[in-house]
Each structure stands twice: as structure tokens, then as C-alpha cells.
Design a protein around this motif. Structure first.
Motif, PDB file in Angstrom:
ATOM      1  N   LEU A   6      -1.083   4.349  -2.791  1.00  0.00           N
ATOM      2  CA  LEU A   6       0.005   5.304  -2.606  1.00  0.00           C
ATOM      3  C   LEU A   6      -0.054   5.820  -1.183  1.00  0.00           C
ATOM      4  CD1 LEU A   6      -0.172   7.310  -5.938  1.00  0.00           C
ATOM      5  CD2 LEU A   6       1.558   5.655  -5.271  1.00  0.00           C
ATOM      6  N   LEU A   7       1.009   5.584  -0.453  1.00  0.00           N
ATOM      7  CA  LEU A   7       1.127   6.016   0.939  1.00  0.00           C
ATOM      8  C   LEU A   7      -0.083   5.577   1.759  1.00  0.00           C
ATOM      9  CD1 LEU A   7       2.623   9.552   0.281  1.00  0.00           C
ATOM     10  CD2 LEU A   7       3.838   7.481   0.995  1.00  0.00           C
ATOM     11  N   GLY A   8      -0.480   4.324   1.529  1.00  0.00           N
ATOM     12  CA  GLY A   8      -1.574   3.732   2.285  1.00  0.00           C
ATOM     13  C   GLY A   8      -2.967   4.052   1.778  1.00  0.00           C
ATOM     14  N   GLN A   9      -3.109   4.973   0.849  1.00  0.00           N
ATOM     15  CA  GLN A   9      -4.426   5.341   0.332  1.00  0.00           C
ATOM     16  C   GLN A   9      -4.719   4.570  -0.949  1.00  0.00           C
ATOM     17  OE1 GLN A   9      -5.043   9.536  -0.264  1.00  0.00           O
ATOM     18  NE2 GLN A   9      -7.254   9.268  -0.481  1.00  0.00           N
ATOM     19  N   LYS A  10      -5.917   4.005  -1.040  1.00  0.00           N
ATOM     20  CA  LYS A  10      -6.301   3.190  -2.187  1.00  0.00           C
ATOM     21  C   LYS A  10      -7.029   4.003  -3.243  1.00  0.00           C
ATOM     22  CE  LYS A  10      -6.982  -0.914   0.674  1.00  0.00           C
ATOM     23  NZ  LYS A  10      -7.944  -1.973   1.042  1.00  0.00           N
ATOM     24  N   PHE A  11      -6.681   3.702  -4.503  1.00  0.00           N
ATOM     25  CA  PHE A  11      -7.311   4.353  -5.650  1.00  0.00           C
ATOM     26  C   PHE A  11      -7.643   3.291  -6.690  1.00  0.00           C
ATOM     27  CE2 PHE A  11      -4.243   7.281  -3.829  1.00  0.00           C
ATOM     28  CZ  PHE A  11      -4.958   8.461  -3.711  1.00  0.00           C
ATOM     29  N   GLU A  12      -8.811   3.395  -7.294  1.00  0.00           N
ATOM     30  CA  GLU A  12      -9.169   2.517  -8.400  1.00  0.00           C
ATOM     31  C   GLU A  12      -8.655   3.143  -9.686  1.00  0.00           C
ATOM     32  OE1 GLU A  12     -13.334   2.630  -7.177  1.00  0.00           O
ATOM     33  OE2 GLU A  12     -13.254   0.442  -7.250  1.00  0.00           O
ATOM     34  N   PHE A  13      -8.120   2.318 -10.598  1.00  0.00           N
ATOM     35  CA  PHE A  13      -7.609   2.891 -11.837  1.00  0.00           C
ATOM     36  C   PHE A  13      -8.230   2.290 -13.089  1.00  0.00           C
ATOM     37  CE2 PHE A  13      -4.499  -0.458 -10.835  1.00  0.00           C
ATOM     38  CZ  PHE A  13      -4.439  -1.152 -12.026  1.00  0.00           C
ATOM     39  N   ARG A  14      -9.044   1.292 -12.990  1.00  0.00           N
ATOM     40  CA  ARG A  14      -9.710   0.748 -14.173  1.00  0.00           C
ATOM     41  C   ARG A  14     -10.922   1.623 -14.470  1.00  0.00           C
ATOM     42  NH1 ARG A  14      -6.186  -2.318 -16.829  1.00  0.00           N
ATOM     43  NH2 ARG A  14      -5.397  -4.002 -15.564  1.00  0.00           N
ATOM     44  N   PRO A  15     -11.135   2.013 -15.722  1.00  0.00           N
ATOM     45  CA  PRO A  15     -12.239   2.922 -16.066  1.00  0.00           C
ATOM     46  C   PRO A  15     -13.594   2.500 -15.533  1.00  0.00           C
ATOM     47  CG  PRO A  15     -10.812   2.669 -17.942  1.00  0.00           C
ATOM     48  CD  PRO A  15     -10.322   1.703 -16.884  1.00  0.00           C
ATOM     49  N   SER A  16     -13.901   1.209 -15.540  1.00  0.00           N
ATOM     50  CA  SER A  16     -15.201   0.764 -15.059  1.00  0.00           C
ATOM     51  C   SER A  16     -15.343   0.955 -13.556  1.00  0.00           C
ATOM     52  CB  SER A  16     -15.419  -0.699 -15.411  1.00  0.00           C
ATOM     53  OG  SER A  16     -14.442  -1.506 -14.775  1.00  0.00           O
ATOM     54  N   LEU A  17     -14.230   1.118 -12.869  1.00  0.00           N
ATOM     55  CA  LEU A  17     -14.257   1.275 -11.422  1.00  0.00           C
ATOM     56  C   LEU A  17     -14.106   2.715 -10.974  1.00  0.00           C
ATOM     57  CD1 LEU A  17     -11.801  -1.632 -10.563  1.00  0.00           C
ATOM     58  CD2 LEU A  17     -14.281  -1.735 -10.567  1.00  0.00           C
ATOM     59  N   LEU A  66       2.729   1.042   3.477  1.00  0.00           N
ATOM     60  CA  LEU A  66       3.033   0.852   2.066  1.00  0.00           C
ATOM     61  C   LEU A  66       3.150   2.192   1.369  1.00  0.00           C
ATOM     62  CD1 LEU A  66       0.429  -1.957   1.324  1.00  0.00           C
ATOM     63  CD2 LEU A  66       2.816  -2.213   2.005  1.00  0.00           C
ATOM     64  N   PHE A  67       4.208   2.354   0.609  1.00  0.00           N
ATOM     65  CA  PHE A  67       4.390   3.574  -0.162  1.00  0.00           C
ATOM     66  C   PHE A  67       3.738   3.437  -1.536  1.00  0.00           C
ATOM     67  CE2 PHE A  67       8.113   5.944   1.940  1.00  0.00           C
ATOM     68  CZ  PHE A  67       7.783   5.474   3.196  1.00  0.00           C
ATOM     69  N   LYS A  68       4.010   2.319  -2.228  1.00  0.00           N
ATOM     70  CA  LYS A  68       3.508   2.121  -3.594  1.00  0.00           C
ATOM     71  C   LYS A  68       3.149   0.659  -3.783  1.00  0.00           C
ATOM     72  CE  LYS A  68       6.561   5.674  -5.485  1.00  0.00           C
ATOM     73  NZ  LYS A  68       7.672   5.951  -6.407  1.00  0.00           N
ATOM     74  N   LEU A  69       1.895   0.408  -4.098  1.00  0.00           N
ATOM     75  CA  LEU A  69       1.439  -0.948  -4.352  1.00  0.00           C
ATOM     76  C   LEU A  69       0.451  -0.900  -5.509  1.00  0.00           C
ATOM     77  CD1 LEU A  69       0.399  -3.705  -1.930  1.00  0.00           C
ATOM     78  CD2 LEU A  69      -1.294  -2.917  -3.579  1.00  0.00           C
ATOM     79  N   ALA A 102      -2.434  12.226  -6.821  1.00  0.00           N
ATOM     80  CA  ALA A 102      -1.587  11.517  -5.857  1.00  0.00           C
ATOM     81  C   ALA A 102      -0.213  11.218  -6.450  1.00  0.00           C
ATOM     82  CB  ALA A 102      -2.269  10.226  -5.404  1.00  0.00           C
ATOM     83  N   PHE A 103      -0.163  10.863  -7.741  1.00  0.00           N
ATOM     84  CA  PHE A 103       1.128  10.657  -8.394  1.00  0.00           C
ATOM     85  C   PHE A 103       1.880  11.974  -8.537  1.00  0.00           C
ATOM     86  CE2 PHE A 103      -0.360   6.520 -10.282  1.00  0.00           C
ATOM     87  CZ  PHE A 103       0.674   5.758  -9.775  1.00  0.00           C
ATOM     88  N   GLU A 104       1.186  13.018  -8.980  1.00  0.00           N
ATOM     89  CA  GLU A 104       1.843  14.296  -9.233  1.00  0.00           C
ATOM     90  C   GLU A 104       2.334  14.974  -7.956  1.00  0.00           C
ATOM     91  OE1 GLU A 104      -0.472  16.897 -11.690  1.00  0.00           O
ATOM     92  OE2 GLU A 104      -0.409  15.520 -13.388  1.00  0.00           O
ATOM     93  N   HIS A 105       1.665  14.717  -6.851  1.00  0.00           N
ATOM     94  CA  HIS A 105       2.027  15.382  -5.597  1.00  0.00           C
ATOM     95  C   HIS A 105       2.583  14.392  -4.569  1.00  0.00           C
ATOM     96  CE1 HIS A 105       0.197  19.013  -7.124  1.00  0.00           C
ATOM     97  NE2 HIS A 105      -0.867  18.316  -7.450  1.00  0.00           N
ATOM     98  N   PHE A 106       3.146  13.301  -5.065  1.00  0.00           N
ATOM     99  CA  PHE A 106       3.673  12.274  -4.174  1.00  0.00           C
ATOM    100  C   PHE A 106       4.694  12.850  -3.198  1.00  0.00           C
ATOM    101  CE2 PHE A 106       6.510   8.823  -2.935  1.00  0.00           C
ATOM    102  CZ  PHE A 106       5.590   7.864  -2.518  1.00  0.00           C
ATOM    103  N   ASP A 107       5.540  13.756  -3.670  1.00  0.00           N
ATOM    104  CA  ASP A 107       6.571  14.327  -2.797  1.00  0.00           C
ATOM    105  C   ASP A 107       5.949  15.082  -1.624  1.00  0.00           C
ATOM    106  OD1 ASP A 107       5.660  16.254  -4.732  1.00  0.00           O
ATOM    107  OD2 ASP A 107       7.363  17.526  -4.221  1.00  0.00           O
ATOM    108  N   GLU A 108       4.928  15.885  -1.885  1.00  0.00           N
ATOM    109  CA  GLU A 108       4.261  16.642  -0.822  1.00  0.00           C
ATOM    110  C   GLU A 108       3.507  15.706   0.118  1.00  0.00           C
ATOM    111  OE1 GLU A 108       1.744  19.359  -2.935  1.00  0.00           O
ATOM    112  OE2 GLU A 108       3.442  20.144  -4.081  1.00  0.00           O
ATOM    113  N   ASP A 109       2.847  14.692  -0.468  1.00  0.00           N
ATOM    114  CA  ASP A 109       2.119  13.730   0.355  1.00  0.00           C
ATOM    115  C   ASP A 109       3.083  12.923   1.218  1.00  0.00           C
ATOM    116  OD1 ASP A 109      -0.232  14.656  -0.781  1.00  0.00           O
ATOM    117  OD2 ASP A 109      -0.354  13.032  -2.248  1.00  0.00           O
ATOM    118  N   LEU A 110       4.269  12.625   0.684  1.00  0.00           N
ATOM    119  CA  LEU A 110       5.276  11.923   1.476  1.00  0.00           C
ATOM    120  C   LEU A 110       5.717  12.787   2.657  1.00  0.00           C
ATOM    121  CD1 LEU A 110       7.091   9.441   1.854  1.00  0.00           C
ATOM    122  CD2 LEU A 110       8.743  10.518   0.306  1.00  0.00           C
TER     123      LEU A 110
END
Length: 189
Positions: free
Chosen positions: A172-183, A159-162, A120-128
Motif C-alpha cells: 500500500l503506497l509503496g509500503q510492504k506488509f505480510e498478511f499470511r499468519p505464518s509471516l 504503486l498504490f495497491k499491490l 494501513a487499510f483503515e487510514h489509506f486516505d490519510e496516508d495518501l
């Protein structure tokens, strides 16, 4: 690259894949060095992120640190889980990934295997592009935010970035992602 150079490269790759499981022993140190660099950079960025959250730095700075941390973690991930090659005869990266996962005792449950947020970070431009092609009404928030992830559930705001440090969630662009390893086992909410 000349055609003969390409055929020599393919022969070498096949030999290293078959005989050495993807890594020529004399070059193993270069992989270890590169892995350590990516891991150290990711860890340092996570520390800057935690410090920035603790002292309430600006949302732009906090978001930049988490993006930096996750980008380096994504680079680290590619050593262990290389992108699938479109070339049928190129098995070198796959063999290297297998060998490194074995050497570092990583399995399919590793947080490093999670790719959705990195992509999602790497393809933010395409997703936008796709995000903006949809008919949308309401309020747009293109600037980074540090808030509770529940804010992304509001239908009137886009929301674009939260980042939600408390819950370990990035939006990112309204889609939620977990980033803590345990999650990370369920990387998309």
C-alpha cells in the motif's frame, strides 16, 4: 447522553471490569456471536481471494477480496486487542480483551495482533495525503495490481495497491506488509 446517564454508565463499566473481568456473564454469548461472525466473514473472503487468484480474476477483484478479508480480520482483532482508550477511567475494553484472549487461548504471537496492515487499510486516505505531499517523479499506478512484491522496489514507479498472493504480501503506497499468519511476526518488510 445526559451527565447522570454517563455517570451510571461509568459505574456499570467499573463494576463489570472489576467483578466480571470485562464481560457480564449474561452477555457473553453476544461477544461470541460477534467474534464468530467476524471470523466467518474473514475466512469466506480469504477463500474468495484464493479462488479469484486461482482463476486469474481481475486485479481489482482480487485486491477487493484481500482487503475484505483483512478488514474483517481487523474487526476480529479489536475484540481481543481493543484500541487503547484515551479515557483514563475506561478500563472495560482492556479487561474484555484480556478475558477474551484467555478464553480463546491467544497470546502476543497471534497473527490477529498484527495491526500495521489493518491500520494501513483503515487510514489509506490519510496516508495518501502524506504520500502525495512528497515530491515524486516517475510513473504512478493507482489501480490495484496482482504482481510480485519486488515490483514495489523499483524507484521509478509508485504503486498504490499491490497484492502478491505467492509471497503473502500486500503493498500500500509503496509500503510492504505480510498478511499470511505464518509471516505476520514481522508485519512490515
Amino acid at each position: 447522553m445526559a451527565e447522570s446517564d454517563e455517570s451510571v454508565r461509568k459505574e456499570r463499566a467499573a463494576l463489570i471490569t472489576q467483578k466480571y473481568s470485562g464481560i457480564c456473564p449474561v452477555y457473553e454469548a453476544f461477544y461470541i456471536h460477534s467474534i464468530l461472525y467476524a471470523a466467518e466473514r474473514s475466512e469466506a473472503a480469504f477463500q474468495r481471494f484464493d479462488e479469484a487468484v486461482a482463476i486469474s480474476r481481475s486485479a481489482s477483484v482480487i485486491f477487493a477480496y484481500i482487503q475484505d478479508a483483512l478488514t474483517h480480520a481487523g474487526a476480529l482483532s479489536r475484540f481481543f486487542w481493543p484500541m487503547k482508550s484515551k479515557k483514563k477511567d475506561d478500563q472495560l475494553a482492556a479487561a474484555r480483551g484480556d478475558r477474551l484472549r484467555d478464553a480463546f487461548a491467544l497470546d502476543e504471537t497471534s497473527a490477529l495482533k498484527c495491526r500495521k496492515l489493518r491500520n494501513a487499510f483503515e487510514h489509506f486516505d490519510e496516508d495518501l495525503d502524506h504520500f502525495l505531499l512528497e515530491e515524486r517523479a516517475g510513473f504512478f499506478f493507482p489501480n490495484p495490481m496482482v504482481e510480485d512484491q519486488a515490483l514495489a522496489d523499483e524507484s521509478i514507479g509508485h504503486l498504490f495497491k499491490l497484492v502478491d498472493p505467492k509471497n503473502g504480501i500486500c503493498v500500500l503506497l509503496g509500503q510492504k506488509f505480510e498478511f499470511r499468519p505464518s509471516l505476520c511476526k514481522n508485519s512490515v518488510l
